[in-house]
Design a protein around this motif. Structure first.
Motif, PDB file in Angstrom:
ATOM      1  N   ALA A   1      -7.935  -0.724   3.257  1.00 25.36           N
ATOM      2  CA  ALA A   1      -7.577  -2.143   3.160  1.00 25.36           C
ATOM      3  C   ALA A   1      -6.438  -2.480   4.113  1.00 25.36           C
ATOM      4  CB  ALA A   1      -7.200  -2.506   1.731  1.00 25.36           C
TER       5      ALA A   1
ATOM      6  N   HIS B   1       0.857  -1.193   0.000  1.00 25.82           N
ATOM      7  CA  HIS B   1       0.000   0.000   0.000  1.00 25.82           C
ATOM      8  C   HIS B   1       0.883   1.230   0.000  1.00 25.82           C
ATOM      9  CE1 HIS B   1      -3.401  -2.597   1.249  1.00 25.82           C
ATOM     10  NE2 HIS B   1      -2.391  -3.301   1.739  1.00 25.82           N
TER      11      HIS B   1
ATOM     12  N   CYS C   1      -4.756   3.719   3.998  1.00 23.54           N
ATOM     13  CA  CYS C   1      -5.610   2.895   3.128  1.00 23.54           C
ATOM     14  C   CYS C   1      -6.562   2.037   3.973  1.00 23.54           C
ATOM     15  CB  CYS C   1      -4.736   2.002   2.265  1.00 23.54           C
ATOM     16  SG  CYS C   1      -5.691   0.862   1.274  1.00 23.54           S
TER      17      CYS C   1
ATOM     18  N   LEU D   1      -6.767  -0.670  -3.938  1.00 21.33           N
ATOM     19  CA  LEU D   1      -7.506   0.468  -3.421  1.00 21.33           C
ATOM     20  C   LEU D   1      -6.699   1.773  -3.462  1.00 21.33           C
ATOM     21  CD1 LEU D   1     -10.315   0.136  -2.278  1.00 21.33           C
ATOM     22  CD2 LEU D   1      -9.331   0.226  -0.004  1.00 21.33           C
ATOM     23  N   CYS D   2      -5.453   1.734  -3.024  1.00 21.18           N
ATOM     24  CA  CYS D   2      -4.718   2.979  -2.855  1.00 21.18           C
ATOM     25  C   CYS D   2      -3.640   3.171  -3.915  1.00 21.18           C
ATOM     26  CB  CYS D   2      -4.108   3.067  -1.460  1.00 21.18           C
ATOM     27  SG  CYS D   2      -2.892   1.808  -1.093  1.00 21.18           S
TER      28      CYS D   2
ATOM     29  N   CYS E   1      -1.758  -2.747  -3.974  1.00 18.54           N
ATOM     30  CA  CYS E   1      -3.138  -2.810  -3.481  1.00 18.54           C
ATOM     31  C   CYS E   1      -4.070  -2.217  -4.530  1.00 18.54           C
ATOM     32  CB  CYS E   1      -3.222  -1.997  -2.193  1.00 18.54           C
ATOM     33  SG  CYS E   1      -4.860  -1.560  -1.651  1.00 18.54           S
TER      34      CYS E   1
HETATM   35 ZN   LIG Z   1      -4.086  -0.053  -0.054  1.00 25.39          ZN
END
Ligand SMILES: [Zn+2]
Length: 127
Positions: free
Chosen positions: A21, A14, A19, A47-48, A45
């Motif tokens: 997650a 990340h 984040c 997400l980020c 990741c």
């Molecule tokens: Zn992340």
């Protein structure tokens, strides 16, 4: 490069220390997150780090991030016939927009459409 954050036992890093997650990973791994550079050999990741894609395959590695990423998602569980225990076997996408409730198993692909809805594309059946 900037520091990256790697939860214990994970292969996914990340870039954002905040984040969501990473929170999940911290909860599941007793709070141990390492700072690493470089990130060679690790996967970012969803997400980020990875913001451009609109298609993701559900795997044991990505499911926690997908659950954080996709608003109308929750874990789907079933009884594992081998162990007799309840186990996570994918994500349920709840009804949203004009999309019905859908089930994404491991191996299936979730796509974010231009109309703002998520769609599940089942994995090709193994032949
Ligand atoms: Zn992340």
């Amino acid at each position: 490069m900037a520091a990256a954050y790697l939860p214990l036992g994970s292969t996914r890093y990340h870039l954002d220390a905040n984040c969501p997650a990473l929170d999940t990973a911290r909860l599941h791994n007793g709070g141990i997150v390492a700072e690493i550079t470089p990130t060679t050999g690790y996967t970012p990741c969803l997400l980020c780090v990875d913001t451009a894609p609109t298609e993701w395959t559900v795997t044991t590695e990505t499911i926690a991030e997908l659950w954080e990423l996709i608003g109308p998602a929750k874990y789907h569980t079933s009884i594992n016939p081998d162990t007799g225990r309840v186990a996570i076997d994918g994500l349920t996408l709840l009804e949203h927009g004009n999309a019905d409730r859908q089930f994404a198993r491991f191996g299936d692909t979730i796509r974010f459409d231009r109309n703002g809805c998520y769609r599940v594309r089942p994995a090709a059946p193994s032949t």
